[in-house]
Design a protein around this motif. Structure first.
Motif, PDB file in Angstrom:
ATOM      1  N   THR A 160       0.855  -1.196   0.000  1.00 30.94           N
ATOM      2  CA  THR A 160       0.000   0.000   0.000  1.00 30.94           C
ATOM      3  C   THR A 160       0.891   1.247   0.000  1.00 30.94           C
ATOM      4  OG1 THR A 160      -0.128  -0.239   2.394  1.00 30.94           O
ATOM      5  CG2 THR A 160      -1.919  -1.193   1.119  1.00 30.94           C
ATOM      6  N   PRO A 161       0.331   2.397  -0.397  1.00 28.76           N
ATOM      7  CA  PRO A 161       1.180   3.570  -0.584  1.00 28.76           C
ATOM      8  C   PRO A 161       1.656   4.214   0.716  1.00 28.76           C
ATOM      9  CG  PRO A 161      -1.104   4.146  -0.964  1.00 28.76           C
ATOM     10  CD  PRO A 161      -1.074   2.662  -0.762  1.00 28.76           C
ATOM     11  N   ILE A 162       2.732   4.942   0.610  1.00 31.03           N
ATOM     12  CA  ILE A 162       3.265   5.693   1.746  1.00 31.03           C
ATOM     13  C   ILE A 162       2.794   7.149   1.698  1.00 31.03           C
ATOM     14  CG2 ILE A 162       5.439   6.583   2.704  1.00 31.03           C
ATOM     15  CD1 ILE A 162       6.612   3.778   2.058  1.00 31.03           C
ATOM     16  N   THR A 171      -6.037  12.458  13.006  1.00 26.78           N
ATOM     17  CA  THR A 171      -5.385  13.553  12.282  1.00 26.78           C
ATOM     18  C   THR A 171      -4.200  14.164  13.018  1.00 26.78           C
ATOM     19  OG1 THR A 171      -7.117  14.885  13.237  1.00 26.78           O
ATOM     20  CG2 THR A 171      -7.362  14.294  10.927  1.00 26.78           C
ATOM     21  N   THR A 172      -4.118  13.951  14.318  1.00 28.19           N
ATOM     22  CA  THR A 172      -3.090  14.663  15.079  1.00 28.19           C
ATOM     23  C   THR A 172      -1.703  14.059  14.915  1.00 28.19           C
ATOM     24  OG1 THR A 172      -3.615  13.287  16.965  1.00 28.19           O
ATOM     25  CG2 THR A 172      -4.630  15.462  16.901  1.00 28.19           C
ATOM     26  N   THR A 173      -1.613  12.890  14.326  1.00 30.67           N
ATOM     27  CA  THR A 173      -0.320  12.224  14.324  1.00 30.67           C
ATOM     28  C   THR A 173       0.255  12.073  12.914  1.00 30.67           C
ATOM     29  OG1 THR A 173      -1.304  10.045  14.185  1.00 30.67           O
ATOM     30  CG2 THR A 173      -0.971  10.929  16.379  1.00 30.67           C
ATOM     31  N   LEU A 174      -0.075  13.036  12.040  1.00 24.27           N
ATOM     32  CA  LEU A 174       0.354  12.926  10.640  1.00 24.27           C
ATOM     33  C   LEU A 174       1.585  13.754  10.335  1.00 24.27           C
ATOM     34  CD1 LEU A 174      -3.054  13.309   8.805  1.00 24.27           C
ATOM     35  CD2 LEU A 174      -1.612  11.283   8.851  1.00 24.27           C
ATOM     36  N   PHE A 175       2.478  13.188   9.568  1.00 25.21           N
ATOM     37  CA  PHE A 175       3.576  13.971   8.997  1.00 25.21           C
ATOM     38  C   PHE A 175       3.099  14.491   7.649  1.00 25.21           C
ATOM     39  CE2 PHE A 175       6.340  11.389  11.785  1.00 25.21           C
ATOM     40  CZ  PHE A 175       7.101  12.411  12.335  1.00 25.21           C
ATOM     41  N   GLU A 176       3.153  15.821   7.508  1.00 28.62           N
ATOM     42  CA  GLU A 176       2.675  16.437   6.276  1.00 28.62           C
ATOM     43  C   GLU A 176       3.867  16.706   5.362  1.00 28.62           C
ATOM     44  OE1 GLU A 176      -0.420  19.586   6.949  1.00 28.62           O
ATOM     45  OE2 GLU A 176       1.032  20.757   5.795  1.00 28.62           O
ATOM     46  N   VAL A 177       3.686  16.464   4.079  1.00 31.15           N
ATOM     47  CA  VAL A 177       4.749  16.803   3.123  1.00 31.15           C
ATOM     48  C   VAL A 177       4.145  17.555   1.944  1.00 31.15           C
ATOM     49  CG1 VAL A 177       6.334  14.916   3.665  1.00 31.15           C
ATOM     50  CG2 VAL A 177       4.531  14.521   2.021  1.00 31.15           C
ATOM     51  N   ASN A 178       4.948  18.409   1.321  1.00 35.23           N
ATOM     52  CA  ASN A 178       4.477  19.103   0.130  1.00 35.23           C
ATOM     53  C   ASN A 178       4.430  18.117  -1.011  1.00 35.23           C
ATOM     54  OD1 ASN A 178       4.229  21.640   1.274  1.00 35.23           O
ATOM     55  ND2 ASN A 178       6.435  22.009   1.034  1.00 35.23           N
ATOM     56  N   GLU A 181       2.799  21.420  -6.618  1.00 35.90           N
ATOM     57  CA  GLU A 181       2.251  22.776  -6.448  1.00 35.90           C
ATOM     58  C   GLU A 181       1.564  23.043  -5.108  1.00 35.90           C
ATOM     59  OE1 GLU A 181       2.056  21.620 -10.053  1.00 35.90           O
ATOM     60  OE2 GLU A 181       4.016  22.567  -9.797  1.00 35.90           O
ATOM     61  N   ASP A 182       0.252  22.962  -5.107  1.00 32.31           N
ATOM     62  CA  ASP A 182      -0.456  23.413  -3.915  1.00 32.31           C
ATOM     63  C   ASP A 182      -0.967  22.269  -3.072  1.00 32.31           C
ATOM     64  OD1 ASP A 182      -0.073  26.053  -4.575  1.00 32.31           O
ATOM     65  OD2 ASP A 182      -1.779  26.002  -5.970  1.00 32.31           O
ATOM     66  N   SER A 183      -0.466  21.114  -3.369  1.00 33.80           N
ATOM     67  CA  SER A 183      -1.126  20.013  -2.728  1.00 33.80           C
ATOM     68  C   SER A 183      -0.292  19.439  -1.585  1.00 33.80           C
ATOM     69  CB  SER A 183      -1.461  19.059  -3.870  1.00 33.80           C
ATOM     70  OG  SER A 183      -1.497  17.812  -3.507  1.00 33.80           O
ATOM     71  N   LYS A 184      -0.982  18.872  -0.602  1.00 36.26           N
ATOM     72  CA  LYS A 184      -0.322  18.269   0.568  1.00 36.26           C
ATOM     73  C   LYS A 184      -0.532  16.766   0.523  1.00 36.26           C
ATOM     74  CE  LYS A 184       0.666  21.976   3.156  1.00 36.26           C
ATOM     75  NZ  LYS A 184       1.964  22.435   2.614  1.00 36.26           N
ATOM     76  N   ALA A 185       0.463  16.070   0.999  1.00 36.89           N
ATOM     77  CA  ALA A 185       0.292  14.629   1.186  1.00 36.89           C
ATOM     78  C   ALA A 185       0.721  14.320   2.618  1.00 36.89           C
ATOM     79  CB  ALA A 185       1.144  13.856   0.192  1.00 36.89           C
ATOM     80  N   TYR A 186       0.361  13.143   3.082  1.00 36.47           N
ATOM     81  CA  TYR A 186       0.736  12.721   4.431  1.00 36.47           C
ATOM     82  C   TYR A 186       1.444  11.385   4.342  1.00 36.47           C
ATOM     83  CZ  TYR A 186      -2.748  16.267   5.306  1.00 36.47           C
ATOM     84  OH  TYR A 186      -3.442  17.439   5.297  1.00 36.47           O
TER      85      TYR A 186
END
Ligand code: 4AD
Ligand code: MG
Length: 436
Positions: A160-162, A171-178, A181-186
């Motif tokens: 499964t994807p990373i 939601t409180t335990t997510l690492f956010e990455v760019n 462009e304007d989109s976020k991934a976790y």
């Protein structure tokens, strides 16, 4: 001289032969006209015997002056020696120094005691030590056993994807990455939601990969990056999930005992504790667990989640993993199926390892009714549009299903009897550690 190259692990097959070992100097003992370089090659340790009278003088001097962790290739004859670790010694005929560690900048990890922070800073070198080596080998065995277990029980491995668009465990335990462009991934916290999709395609699946948690926990059980194995089954109930967890753990512990006794010995692990890991595992409801904890003096009230101390208190009455089910729905993730007879509790199970190791497995049955799922997503203020595909699974052939996740590091810490989870992964990622 070009004798055949072997590894130390294979020494027994070459007794009486002259062979070549490629490795590093682990230690050097001197006793007058004989020196004993101890070689490590990643597969084991070999005591070599270099006798002054049997070697050219310059070579003997070179050996005598070797420094710890210098890279060396030793040629010599393998000889059975009961007193030696591993049962064999090598009589040195030749030795080539590939790289000599200079005295001016010696190997930093000496046989004396070092503090944990120092060792963690030198993790890239610390992995060479006997104890770390043993732990990594047990880890490898656990991973292999887990894979063998699922591969031989009808599960298809579907990775499964990373990068994910939304939270799985909260939601409180997510690492956010760019993400462009304007989109976020976790970074994924669990492959479970995707597993639910693939289980509907394959029946029984598992995923095994790194997962990430940004919770700021500084405990001996938490990493920010850890490896999780997650099986998922279509047409399965909580009971099926519990049986699977029990059967897999018995298998994994059995494999470690079967193949990693020498490593457990290095770790001074009391193997009788591992021999006790047999089915059936004790089972307890959350309700009972709360009563037990209160009787043991815990402040816990019905409705609260268990802390590490609670888990330790609960499991200390048992010599094998304890399965606790029926936690309050409110403390569990949005996807957990409520018990139809008592909707305030979830059809979820945590497996608590004995000896104070706490939760090693979490799982259960998932919500398969579309309306209920929509309600839970709304209640928890999760973005419904991110879950449209997940909701689809409840529209097209939805069935009761479930699975679990086991953190490999928690399992290894327990099986090895380690104080802290940081030693169970080559390069641990923790709240205050991102290097090396
Ligand atoms: O209980 P958790 O959060 O469950 C899930 O992620 C489910 N989605 C799994 C599933 O049902 N497919 O995590 C599962 C296990 C825990 O029991 C623990 O062993 C490990 O993952 N774990 C951690 N290990 C190390 N460091 C952390 N921060 C961990 N958080 C969870
Ligand atoms: Mg959990």
């Amino acid at each position: 001289m070009n004798a055949p190259r072997i590894t130390i692990a294979d020494a027994a097959l070459h007794a009486g032969e002259t062979v070549r070992l490629c490795g590093w100097l682990y230690n050097l003992r001197k006793s007058g006209k004989i020196v004993f370089p101890i070689l490590r090659d990643g597969t084991g340790l070999m005591q070599c015997v270099a006798v002054k009278s049997a070697l050219p003088e310059a070579l003997f001097e070179t050996i005598k002056d070797l420094t710890q962790e210098s890279a060396i290739v030793v040629t010599g004859k393998i000889r059975a020696e009961q007193r030696a670790t591993g049962g064999y010694e090598m009589d040195v005929e030749d030795l080539e120094v590939v790289q000599r560690v200079p005295e001016s900048d010696p190997y930093p990890i000496t046989p004396k005691e070092h503090g944990v922070e120092f060792l963690m800073d030198h993790r890239h070198l610390w992995l060479r030590s006997q104890r770390q080596h043993a732990i990594m080998r047990v880890r490898h065995e656990v991973i292999r056993a887990v894979r063998d277990y699922f591969d031989s029980h009808g599960f298809t491995l579907v990775d499964t994807p990373i990068f994910t668009p939304a939270a799985c465990e909260g939601t409180t335990t997510l690492f956010e990455v760019n993400y462009f462009e304007d989109s976020k991934a976790y970074l994924t916290q669990s492959g479970q939601l995707y597993n639910e999709a693939t289980a509907m395609a394959f029946g029984k699946v598992y995923t095994f990969g790194p997962t990430f948690r940004a919770e700021k926990s500084k405990t001996r059980r938490h990493l920010t990056e850890f490896w999780m194995v997650e099986p998922e089954m279509a047409y399965a109930t909580l009971e099926d999930v519990k049986q699977l967890a029990e059967d897999m753990l018995v298998f994994v512990a059995g494999r470690v005992l079967e193949n990693r006794r020498p490593e457990l010995k290095v770790l001074e692990r009391d193997v009788s504790k591992l021999e006790a890991i047999r089915a059936p595992f004790p089972r307890m409801s959350y309700d009972e667990a709360v009563k037990t904890l209160q009787a043991k003096g815990s402040e816990i009230q019905w409705g609260g989640d268990f802390g590490g101390t609670d888990e330790t208190l609960l499991s200390q009455d048992f010599d094998r993993p304890l399965m606790v089910d029926g936690y309050p729905s409110a403390v569990k993730a949005f996807y957990m199926a409520p018990d139809p007879a008592r909707p305030e509790v979830a059809l979820g199970v945590d497996v608590l390892a004995p000896e104070g190791y706490g939760e090693i497995i979490g799982g259960g049955q998932r919500i398969h009714d579309v309306d209920l799922l929509l309600r839970r997503i709304a209640e928890q203020n999760l973005p419904a549009e991110a879950f449209d595909w997940y909701i689809d699974l409840r529209k097209y052939g939805s069935v009761p299903h479930g699975g679990f996740g086991m953190g490999i590091e928690r399992c290894v810490a327990w099986l090895c009897g380690l104080e802290h989870i940081r030693e169970t992964i080559a390069f641990p990622r923790m709240l205050y550690r991102l290097k090396p």
